[in-house]
Design a protein around this motif. Structure first.
Motif, PDB file in Angstrom:
ATOM      1  N   PHE A  33     -13.033  13.901  33.562  1.00  0.00           N
ATOM      2  CA  PHE A  33     -14.108  13.016  33.112  1.00  0.00           C
ATOM      3  C   PHE A  33     -15.283  13.833  32.571  1.00  0.00           C
ATOM      4  O   PHE A  33     -15.562  14.927  33.065  1.00  0.00           O
ATOM      5  N   PHE A  48     -12.914   9.814  29.329  1.00  0.00           N
ATOM      6  CA  PHE A  48     -12.006  10.009  30.444  1.00  0.00           C
ATOM      7  C   PHE A  48     -10.651  10.426  29.867  1.00  0.00           C
ATOM      8  O   PHE A  48     -10.233   9.906  28.822  1.00  0.00           O
ATOM      9  N   GLY A  58     -15.345   5.944  27.434  1.00  0.00           N
ATOM     10  CA  GLY A  58     -16.090   5.407  28.556  1.00  0.00           C
ATOM     11  C   GLY A  58     -17.121   4.409  28.059  1.00  0.00           C
ATOM     12  O   GLY A  58     -16.898   3.711  27.058  1.00  0.00           O
TER      13      GLY A  58
ATOM     14  N   LYS B 101     -10.608   5.044  35.284  1.00  0.00           N
ATOM     15  CA  LYS B 101     -11.996   5.475  35.177  1.00  0.00           C
ATOM     16  C   LYS B 101     -12.670   5.354  36.537  1.00  0.00           C
ATOM     17  O   LYS B 101     -12.320   4.486  37.339  1.00  0.00           O
TER      18      LYS B 101
END
Lengths: 111, 114
Positions: A33, A48, A58, B101
């Motif tokens: 990330f 990411f 993102g 994420k």
């Protein structure tokens, strides 16, 4: 412990320059990330990557791109640096259960 | 998409008093939840995490958090704080997936008064 290494602690660049921020992790993690950290805004996800050559935007990808040619390395690229990209940039990597190891950050100043 | 709200940007407390830092999340799927801590001029480190099982999670330095699915909350607590707990605390969420994420909240700055 996860070791995440960011190549520069401090960087000063001029407006319009192309900027490369490098990050290397030593834990064979699939996920990596890039975040930026600004006072009062917390950590905002820029990009990411969940595998080599795989990436996902993102929340704030505009003005940035990324490269992941090898599993251990994830690069953030500012195509044409602007003053509003002055910030602390944090790289992280994680296993499938999501807990991250973080690098120490790169404080980028764009003048 | 997942999101995290930390309701307090700053929390001042006296030393040895209890503290609660609030975190609410939003997600349409099952999630993992985390609290990270950032001490002054240091990097982020994991304080505790909820993956599954018991809803009360214990972390380092005497902190604990409780996962409440019905209220979509994951509040962080410590019964008695010390000066050394002065730091910024971040709540984070990710989907129940190996490739997901991790989304962070805006942070809560905990300041301890002697």
């Amino acid at each position: 412990d996860v070791k995440v290494t960011q190549s520069s602690r401090y960087l000063v660049k001029r407006t319009g320059e192309k900027v490369f921020l490098e990050c290397v992790q030593d834990m064979d993690h699939e996920n990596m990330f890039w975040y930026r950290q600004d006072p009062g805004l917390g950590l905002r996800l820029i990009y990411f990557s969940y595998d080599v050559k795989m990436k996902e935007k993102g929340d704030i990808p505009e003005g940035y791109s990324v490269s992941r040619e090898k599993k251990e390395r994830f690069s953030l690229i500012l195509e044409s640096a602007s003053t509003n990209q002055t910030s602390m940039y944090l790289c992280a990597s994680s296993s499938g259960t999501g807990d991250c190891g973080f690098g120490n950050g790169t404080r980028l100043t764009v003048t | 998409a997942q999101s995290v709200t930390q309701l307090d940007s700053q929390v001042p407390v006296f030393e040895e008093a209890p503290v609660e830092l609030r975190c609410n999340y939003s997600s349409s799927v099952s999630v993992y939840l985390f609290w990270y801590v950032q001490y002054p001029n240091q990097g982020l480190q994991l304080l505790l995490k909820y993956l599954s099982g018991s809803t009360l999670v214990k972390g380092i330095n005497g902190f604990e958090a409780e996962f409440n699915k019905s209220q979509t909350s994951f509040h962080l607590r410590k019964p008695s704080v010390h000066i050394s707990d002065t730091a910024e605390y971040f709540c984070a969420v990710s989907k129940y997936s190996s490739a997901s994420k991790i989304i962070f909240g805006s942070g809560t700055r905990l300041s301890i008064r002697p």
